[in-house]
Motif scaffolding. Structure first.
Motif, mmCIF file in Angstrom:
data_model
loop_
_atom_site.group_PDB
_atom_site.id
_atom_site.type_symbol
_atom_site.label_atom_id
_atom_site.label_comp_id
_atom_site.label_asym_id
_atom_site.label_seq_id
_atom_site.Cartn_x
_atom_site.Cartn_y
_atom_site.Cartn_z
ATOM 1 N N PHE A 1 0.866 -1.182 0.000
ATOM 2 C CA PHE A 1 0.000 0.000 0.000
ATOM 3 C C PHE A 1 0.902 1.230 0.000
ATOM 4 N N SER A 2 0.740 2.087 -1.019
ATOM 5 C CA SER A 2 1.565 3.281 -1.137
ATOM 6 C C SER A 2 1.103 4.365 -0.168
ATOM 7 N N LEU A 3 2.046 4.953 0.541
ATOM 8 C CA LEU A 3 1.763 6.088 1.420
ATOM 9 C C LEU A 3 1.980 7.423 0.706
ATOM 10 N N GLY A 4 2.171 7.375 -0.594
ATOM 11 C CA GLY A 4 2.271 8.600 -1.368
ATOM 12 C C GLY A 4 3.673 9.173 -1.431
ATOM 13 N N ASN A 5 3.735 10.456 -1.756
ATOM 14 C CA ASN A 5 5.025 11.069 -2.091
ATOM 15 C C ASN A 5 5.645 11.920 -0.989
ATOM 16 N N ASP A 6 4.879 12.242 0.060
ATOM 17 C CA ASP A 6 5.436 13.074 1.126
ATOM 18 C C ASP A 6 4.723 12.760 2.435
ATOM 19 N N VAL A 7 5.123 13.439 3.502
ATOM 20 C CA VAL A 7 4.595 13.122 4.823
ATOM 21 C C VAL A 7 3.113 13.475 4.942
ATOM 22 N N GLU A 8 2.663 14.512 4.242
ATOM 23 C CA GLU A 8 1.229 14.849 4.268
ATOM 24 C C GLU A 8 0.409 13.752 3.603
ATOM 25 N N ASP A 9 0.905 13.222 2.484
ATOM 26 C CA ASP A 9 0.243 12.085 1.840
ATOM 27 C C ASP A 9 0.180 10.899 2.798
ATOM 28 N N ALA A 10 1.304 10.627 3.465
ATOM 29 C CA ALA A 10 1.383 9.475 4.363
ATOM 30 C C ALA A 10 0.385 9.602 5.506
ATOM 31 N N ALA A 11 0.280 10.805 6.064
ATOM 32 C CA ALA A 11 -0.682 11.028 7.149
ATOM 33 C C ALA A 11 -2.107 10.794 6.661
ATOM 34 N N ARG A 12 -2.402 11.298 5.482
ATOM 35 C CA ARG A 12 -3.745 11.184 4.919
ATOM 36 C C ARG A 12 -4.114 9.723 4.612
ATOM 37 N N ARG A 13 -3.105 8.915 4.283
ATOM 38 C CA ARG A 13 -3.361 7.560 3.794
ATOM 39 C C ARG A 13 -3.097 6.462 4.834
ATOM 40 N N LEU A 14 -2.519 6.812 5.977
ATOM 41 C CA LEU A 14 -2.076 5.794 6.934
ATOM 42 C C LEU A 14 -3.196 4.861 7.373
ATOM 43 N N PHE A 15 -4.277 5.399 7.928
ATOM 44 C CA PHE A 15 -5.354 4.558 8.448
ATOM 45 C C PHE A 15 -6.069 3.816 7.325
ATOM 46 N N ASP A 16 -6.189 4.460 6.165
ATOM 47 C CA ASP A 16 -6.754 3.797 4.991
ATOM 48 C C ASP A 16 -5.916 2.573 4.633
ATOM 49 N N GLY A 17 -4.596 2.728 4.708
ATOM 50 C CA GLY A 17 -3.696 1.625 4.385
ATOM 51 C C GLY A 17 -3.820 0.455 5.341
ATOM 52 N N PHE A 18 -3.925 0.745 6.634
ATOM 53 C CA PHE A 18 -4.117 -0.327 7.608
ATOM 54 C C PHE A 18 -5.367 -1.146 7.285
ATOM 55 N N ARG A 19 -6.451 -0.442 6.995
ATOM 56 C CA ARG A 19 -7.709 -1.136 6.715
ATOM 57 C C ARG A 19 -7.648 -1.886 5.385
ATOM 58 N N ALA A 20 -6.999 -1.289 4.377
ATOM 59 C CA ALA A 20 -6.909 -1.938 3.069
ATOM 60 C C ALA A 20 -6.107 -3.234 3.148
ATOM 61 N N LEU A 21 -5.008 -3.227 3.902
ATOM 62 C CA LEU A 21 -4.192 -4.438 4.025
ATOM 63 C C LEU A 21 -4.876 -5.486 4.892
ATOM 64 N N ASP A 22 -5.615 -5.058 5.905
ATOM 65 C CA ASP A 22 -6.433 -6.015 6.657
ATOM 66 C C ASP A 22 -7.419 -6.714 5.729
ATOM 67 N N ALA A 23 -8.032 -5.945 4.834
ATOM 68 C CA ALA A 23 -9.016 -6.512 3.909
ATOM 69 C C ALA A 23 -8.385 -7.528 2.968
ATOM 70 N N LYS A 24 -7.085 -7.398 2.717
ATOM 71 C CA LYS A 24 -6.380 -8.341 1.854
ATOM 72 C C LYS A 24 -5.878 -9.564 2.614
ATOM 73 N N GLY A 25 -6.155 -9.625 3.911
ATOM 74 C CA GLY A 25 -5.843 -10.812 4.689
ATOM 75 C C GLY A 25 -4.402 -10.971 5.096
ATOM 76 N N VAL A 26 -3.661 -9.872 5.201
ATOM 77 C CA VAL A 26 -2.256 -10.000 5.594
ATOM 78 C C VAL A 26 -2.161 -10.313 7.081
ATOM 79 N N ASP A 27 -1.071 -11.007 7.446
ATOM 80 C CA ASP A 27 -0.803 -11.333 8.848
ATOM 81 C C ASP A 27 0.071 -10.282 9.518
ATOM 82 N N VAL A 28 0.976 -9.710 8.740
ATOM 83 C CA VAL A 28 1.950 -8.750 9.264
ATOM 84 C C VAL A 28 2.051 -7.580 8.295
#
Length: 341
Positions: free
Chosen positions: A285-312
């Motif tokens: 899951f890409s956190l984007g190009n800078d720290v503002e992108d990363a902040a905006r996308r962090l929680f979305d990324g956690f949920r997206a990877l959970d949905a894909k069934g990752v363990d770690v």
């Protein structure tokens, strides 16, 4: 009963905001967008309604809530005193993602403040939040609209995922702009203390006040602000947070990902866009190009990877300056394991 999704497109906005405001006044729970994350709102002056927030989220009762207001004219009736520092900061940051901790008035129920003599107040900038606050005509107590401990919701879909059937409605208005919860600043002490970092940075606050501001470093037994005591923001997958010199961090992420994969774990990675190709054989899951992108996308990324069934989930760090301070705070709160290289 399913939670109602109230659209906020121009054709539906006025009617649905009026409906949401009526639900709030009747003592029901309504999730709504702010510029930071979606909040779960109840009438802050109705103790019975506020108690529903703790039930819906599974939130510990000693974790205080933030009260959201439409404008500063509401403030004198809700707090015992307002320091000059508030007015200086309000001139610059109100409305916006800055929460002020002030001495509470007696009209604020104990359940809102976890029995503390202070209350956190905020004036959100998001137009839907402001419209709801204006229509409701009451202050709205609102933590993030997620199950306690899970990643904060930055989309209405995240709210439904966690709270469907537990709350009356959610005002749906797309993705939140900031993506991390507000900065919390304690103005009951001198010098002021940042209890939780967010989009309004320590440097920005110090520049307005002309004095040094302290940063709370440790959790207390009795938290003065949301996000201080309990593990927060965590996905179902185990988060391994790797920090240090970036070239070494990326090599370590490659090594750890390969090792975990060989052990049979499904591995997900969250990284800056420029590093994605290094992890092409994994779920990334890409956190984007800078720290503002990363902040905006962090929680979305956690949920997206959970949905894909990752363990770690493996994730690298960011420089702890500006928005990076808030981002690193959330990463450390979510992580099960830290690695420094």
């Amino acid at each position: 009963m399913r939670t109602r999704v109230l659209l906020t497109s121009p054709a539906h906005r006025q009617r649905n905001i009026a409906l949401a405001a009526a639900l709030i006044r009747r003592g029901e729970l309504v999730a709504f967008p702010t510029e930071t994350v979606y909040g779960l709102g109840a009438n802050a002056l109705d103790a019975r309604a506020v108690k529903k927030i703790f039930w819906a989220k599974g939130r510990p009762s000693d974790n205080p809530l933030i009260v959201h207001l439409f404008d500063v004219e509401q403030l004198p009736s809700l707090v015992r005193s307002i320091p000059d520092t508030f007015w200086k900061l309000a001139h610059v940051f109100v409305p916006g993602p800055l929460t002020f901790v002030l001495p509470r008035a007696e009209c604020i129920p104990d359940v809102v403040t976890a029995g503390l003599p202070s209350v956190g107040v905020r004036f959100p900038h998001h137009p839907i939040a402001r419209a709801l606050l204006k229509a409701a005509r009451v202050p709205i107590a609102a933590p993030s609209a997620n199950l306690s401990g899970k990643p904060s919701p930055t989309r209405a879909e995240h709210v439904i995922e966690d709270l469907d059937g537990r709350i009356a409605a959610v005002l749906a208005a797309g993705r939140c702009e900031v993506g991390l919860e507000s900065t919390v600043l304690d103005l009951t002490v001198r010098p002021p203390v940042i209890l939780r970092p967010g989009a309004v940075t320590r440097f920005q606050i110090e520049r307005v006040l002309g004095v040094k501001v302290l940063q709370e470093q440790t959790s207390r037994k009795r938290p003065r602000s949301p996000g201080m005591k309990y593990k927060h923001y965590a996905p179902a997958a185990r988060v391994v947070f790797i920090e240090g010199k970036m070239t070494l961090v990326i090599k370590e992420m490659v090594r750890v990902a390969r090792m975990l994969h060989e052990q049979g774990f499904v591995v997900g990675l969250m990284c800056a866009e420029k590093w994605k190709e290094r992890f092409a054989s994994y779920k990334v899951f890409s956190l984007g190009n800078d720290v503002e992108d990363a902040a905006r996308r962090l929680f979305d990324g956690f949920r997206a990877l959970d949905a894909k069934g990752v363990d770690v989930i493996l994730c690298h760090g960011y420089a702890e300056e500006g928005m990076g301070m808030a981002l690193m705070n959330r990463l450390r709160k979510a992580a099960s394991q830290w690695v420094r290289v």
